[in-house]
Every structure is written in C-alpha cells, then in structure tokens.
Enzyme design. Structure first.
Site, mmCIF file in Angstrom:
data_model
loop_
_atom_site.group_PDB
_atom_site.id
_atom_site.type_symbol
_atom_site.label_atom_id
_atom_site.label_comp_id
_atom_site.label_asym_id
_atom_site.label_seq_id
_atom_site.Cartn_x
_atom_site.Cartn_y
_atom_site.Cartn_z
ATOM 1 N N ARG A 72 11.803 4.379 11.619
ATOM 2 C CA ARG A 72 11.829 3.931 10.212
ATOM 3 C C ARG A 72 13.177 4.258 9.574
ATOM 4 O O ARG A 72 13.718 3.468 8.801
ATOM 5 C CB ARG A 72 10.683 4.579 9.431
ATOM 6 N N HIS A 120 7.714 11.614 -2.576
ATOM 7 C CA HIS A 120 7.075 11.696 -1.256
ATOM 8 C C HIS A 120 8.070 12.049 -0.173
ATOM 9 O O HIS A 120 7.832 11.776 0.997
ATOM 10 C CB HIS A 120 6.349 10.366 -0.945
ATOM 11 N N CYS A 131 10.474 27.347 9.444
ATOM 12 C CA CYS A 131 11.219 28.096 8.408
ATOM 13 C C CYS A 131 11.752 27.183 7.306
ATOM 14 O O CYS A 131 12.401 27.653 6.370
ATOM 15 C CB CYS A 131 12.375 28.866 9.072
ATOM 16 N N THR A 197 4.723 -1.055 -6.859
ATOM 17 C CA THR A 197 3.779 -0.070 -6.347
ATOM 18 C C THR A 197 2.345 -0.530 -6.591
ATOM 19 O O THR A 197 2.045 -1.135 -7.611
ATOM 20 C CB THR A 197 3.996 1.319 -6.993
HETATM 21 P P1 OAD Z 1 2.056 -0.276 -1.225
HETATM 22 O O1 OAD Z 1 2.358 -0.948 0.079
HETATM 23 O O2 OAD Z 1 0.720 0.374 -1.460
HETATM 24 O O3 OAD Z 1 2.222 -1.325 -2.422
HETATM 25 C C1 OAD Z 1 3.380 -2.135 -2.466
HETATM 26 C C2 OAD Z 1 3.333 -2.877 -3.787
HETATM 27 O O4 OAD Z 1 4.539 -3.624 -3.895
HETATM 28 C C3 OAD Z 1 2.176 -3.877 -3.891
HETATM 29 O O5 OAD Z 1 1.577 -3.753 -5.167
HETATM 30 C C4 OAD Z 1 2.864 -5.247 -3.740
HETATM 31 O O6 OAD Z 1 2.226 -6.240 -4.521
HETATM 32 C C5 OAD Z 1 4.226 -4.935 -4.311
HETATM 33 N N1 OAD Z 1 5.314 -5.781 -3.817
HETATM 34 C C6 OAD Z 1 5.430 -6.387 -2.623
HETATM 35 N N2 OAD Z 1 6.612 -7.043 -2.551
HETATM 36 C C7 OAD Z 1 7.259 -6.813 -3.747
HETATM 37 C C8 OAD Z 1 8.521 -7.189 -4.289
HETATM 38 N N3 OAD Z 1 9.376 -7.949 -3.591
HETATM 39 N N4 OAD Z 1 8.847 -6.757 -5.542
HETATM 40 C C9 OAD Z 1 7.979 -5.992 -6.261
HETATM 41 N N5 OAD Z 1 6.773 -5.588 -5.785
HETATM 42 C C10 OAD Z 1 6.425 -6.000 -4.547
HETATM 43 O O7 OAD Z 1 3.233 0.769 -1.441
HETATM 44 P P2 OAD Z 1 3.271 1.942 -2.497
HETATM 45 O O8 OAD Z 1 2.598 1.576 -3.772
HETATM 46 O O9 OAD Z 1 4.684 2.383 -2.583
HETATM 47 O O10 OAD Z 1 2.489 7.698 0.193
HETATM 48 O O11 OAD Z 1 2.426 3.088 -1.770
HETATM 49 C C11 OAD Z 1 2.380 4.345 -2.442
HETATM 50 C C12 OAD Z 1 2.221 5.410 -1.423
HETATM 51 O O12 OAD Z 1 1.124 5.094 -0.566
HETATM 52 C C13 OAD Z 1 3.380 5.565 -0.469
HETATM 53 O O13 OAD Z 1 4.425 6.311 -1.032
HETATM 54 C C14 OAD Z 1 2.718 6.349 0.644
HETATM 55 C C15 OAD Z 1 1.385 5.640 0.727
HETATM 56 O O14 OAD Z 1 0.345 6.527 0.954
HETATM 57 C C16 OAD Z 1 2.756 8.700 1.114
HETATM 58 O O15 OAD Z 1 3.278 8.418 2.189
HETATM 59 C C17 OAD Z 1 2.381 10.045 0.676
#
Ligand code: OAD
Length: 255
Positions: A72, A120, A131, A197
């Site tokens: 990644r 995160h 450590c 998000t």
């Molecule tokens: P997600 O994959 O859950 O959500 C991605 C969001 O971005 C969705 O609502 C899509 O509709 C939107 N999206 C997709 N393409 C886009 C674009 N071009 N412009 C704007 N929005 C777009 O990802 P996150 O919400 O980041 O946590 O997930 C939150 C957390 O869930 C991550 O940080 C991770 C995961 O568990 C940990 O790893 C602790």
C-alpha cells in the site's frame, strides 16, 4: 464539469478564518488510491482489509501484514496528489486550514498542506512493535515494490523486536497527539469541510458531529450520501477534486 455550490456554502467559506477539513479515503480516490471499502484488485484481491488491519492478523502472520502495508505504501508512493489535495493547499493562501485525516497516505502533505493530523496513523511511520521507536531502515522504503505475499518485518535496531506499520488497527486506540490536534482543529473551526468519508468509524466521525452540534457550518463533498450527510449544513454531490476546486474558484470569484 464543475459542481453546483450553494451560495450559502461559498459565503460561509468566505467569512471563515479557520477551515477545518475532515477527510477520508474518497479524498485520495482520484489519485488512484482505492478507498478503504473498495474491493482491492490483483495480488491482494482475496484479502479483506478489515481482516488484515488487525492486531490478531499481525500476531498470527506478521509477514503477510507487513507485505500488505509495504504494497500500500508503494501504491501511494507511485500516486500523486489530485486537484482536491491541491485545492486544500491553495486555500492556505487566504485561510488557516487544519486537516484531520483518517487516511494513512501522505498526499495532503505532498500537495503542500501544512497542518495535517493523521487520526489513523500513517503508512510512512513504521515503529517498533515493542519499544515504539520510529524505524527509518531502508527496508521500510516504499521504493521497493512488494510483490511477495509475505515479507518478514525488519527488526528494531534497539530491541530487535519486529517493526510494525505505523497505522491504527481495528480495536486499537488513536494516537494521542493526532487526536488532540484534531480535536482542537474542530474547536477553532469557523467552518468544517467533510470530504470523501463514509463517516462510519468512531471516534473520528464524532468530531464533525460535535462541530455541527455547536452550530458550526458543515459542508460535505461526496458523490454519495454518507453517515454524516444528516449533520451536514450542505451536502454537495461532487467528488473531492471537482468539488474542492470549484469551491476555490468560487472563492476566487467572490474575492
Ligand atoms: P470508506 O471507503 O468507508 O468511504 C469512502 C467514501 O468516499 C465513501 O463515502 C465514498 O462515497 C466516497 N468517495 C468515493 N470516491 C470519492 C471521490 N472521488 N471524492 C469524494 N468522495 C468519494 O473510507 P473512509 O470513510 O475513509 O479506519 O473509512 C474510514 C475508516 O474506515 C478508515 O480510515 C479505516 C476504515 O476502518 C482504520 O483503518 C482504523
């Protein structure tokens, strides 16, 4: 193709001094970095991120977990910030911009944003699993494309324990310093942007909710509704790159 921005949203941004931005994986989608809940393709297709990004996976197969994060990091290293990242960096010419991201990539920083807290963690901050000393070894450099399914993690030079990815796994607490700076970013916000998000992971998703509860305008940019759409003052159906650059254009036009 631009984005239709409500006048009130542009006006809230124009009046603001401090703009706090809460970003998720959708922010980096237009840089070619898969969102967290997109299905991965290729080598890692059969692995569910929610299964690998866990302390249990690390305990049972550190080589697989290390290889996945190195892969990644390599993907991000090959990617470039998109127009949305650059728009947030350009916004610093007229506003104080405080970014609290759930993303583990470094695209905000590479676009030029100067205040970014990683709720995160980060793909580029490996540390000793024992450590907690930051690791700067060459074998953590993302230049080396990782194509193997397993790569033994390096050993910490200080205590010889395995080096782990510097990201937050499911069930782990958030980094104190990132949480504190993100919480204060929301305390001082005159306006909050929520970009890319799904808003389903707490405690991070609670930050924009608290700002909305205090009457701070919240402007969401997402092609789809999200769990935070309900608390947004404006929810703009646009991507990060299209929506944020349209906002910068509108602010430029409105002087
Ligand atoms: P997600 O994959 O859950 O959500 C991605 C969001 O971005 C969705 O609502 C899509 O509709 C939107 N999206 C997709 N393409 C886009 C674009 N071009 N412009 C704007 N929005 C777009 O990802 P996150 O919400 O980041 O946590 O997930 C939150 C957390 O869930 C991550 O940080 C991770 C995961 O568990 C940990 O790893 C602790």
């Amino acid at each position: 193709m631009g984005a239709e921005l409500p006048d009130d949203a542009v006006e809230a941004m124009r009046r603001a001094e401090v703009v706090t931005v809460f970003t998720g994986a959708g922010m980096s989608a237009e840089s070619g970095v898969a969102t967290f809940r997109d299905v991965e393709t290729g080598l890692w297709q059969r692995f569910d991120p929610a299964q690998i990004a866990t302390p249990e996976a690390w305990a049972s197969d550190p080589g697989l977990v290390w290889a996945w994060y190195q892969w990644r990091a390599h993907i991000v290293h090959e990617a470039a910030p998109n127009r949305g990242h650059r728009a947030l960096a350009d916004l610093e010419r007229t506003h104080t911009v405080l970014i609290a991201t759930q993303n583990v990539d470094d695209l905000h920083e590479r676009a030029g944003s100067s205040s970014v807290s990683h709720l995160h963690g980060s793909l580029f901050a490996p540390r000793c699993s024992n450590c907690a000393r930051p690791y700067q070894g060459i074998d953590a450099e993302p230049e080396q494309a990782v194509h193997e399914l397993r790569v033994e993690p390096p050993a910490c030079p200080a205590c010889l324990s395995p080096v782990r990815p510097g990201v937050v796994w499911f069930g782990e607490g958030l980094p104190d310093d990132a949480w504190r700076s993100a919480a204060s970013a929301f305390t001082f916000a005159d306006v909050v942007l929520v970009v890319g998000t799904s808003g389903v992971v707490y405690p991070a998703a609670g930050l924009p909710e608290r700002a909305a509860a205090r009457g701070i305008p919240v402007i969401e940019f997402n092609p789809e509704p999200s769990a935070l759409t309900g608390i947004a003052t404006h929810s703009i159906r646009a991507s990060a790159a299209v929506g944020l650059s349209a906002m910068l254009d509108a602010l430029g036009a409105s002087g």
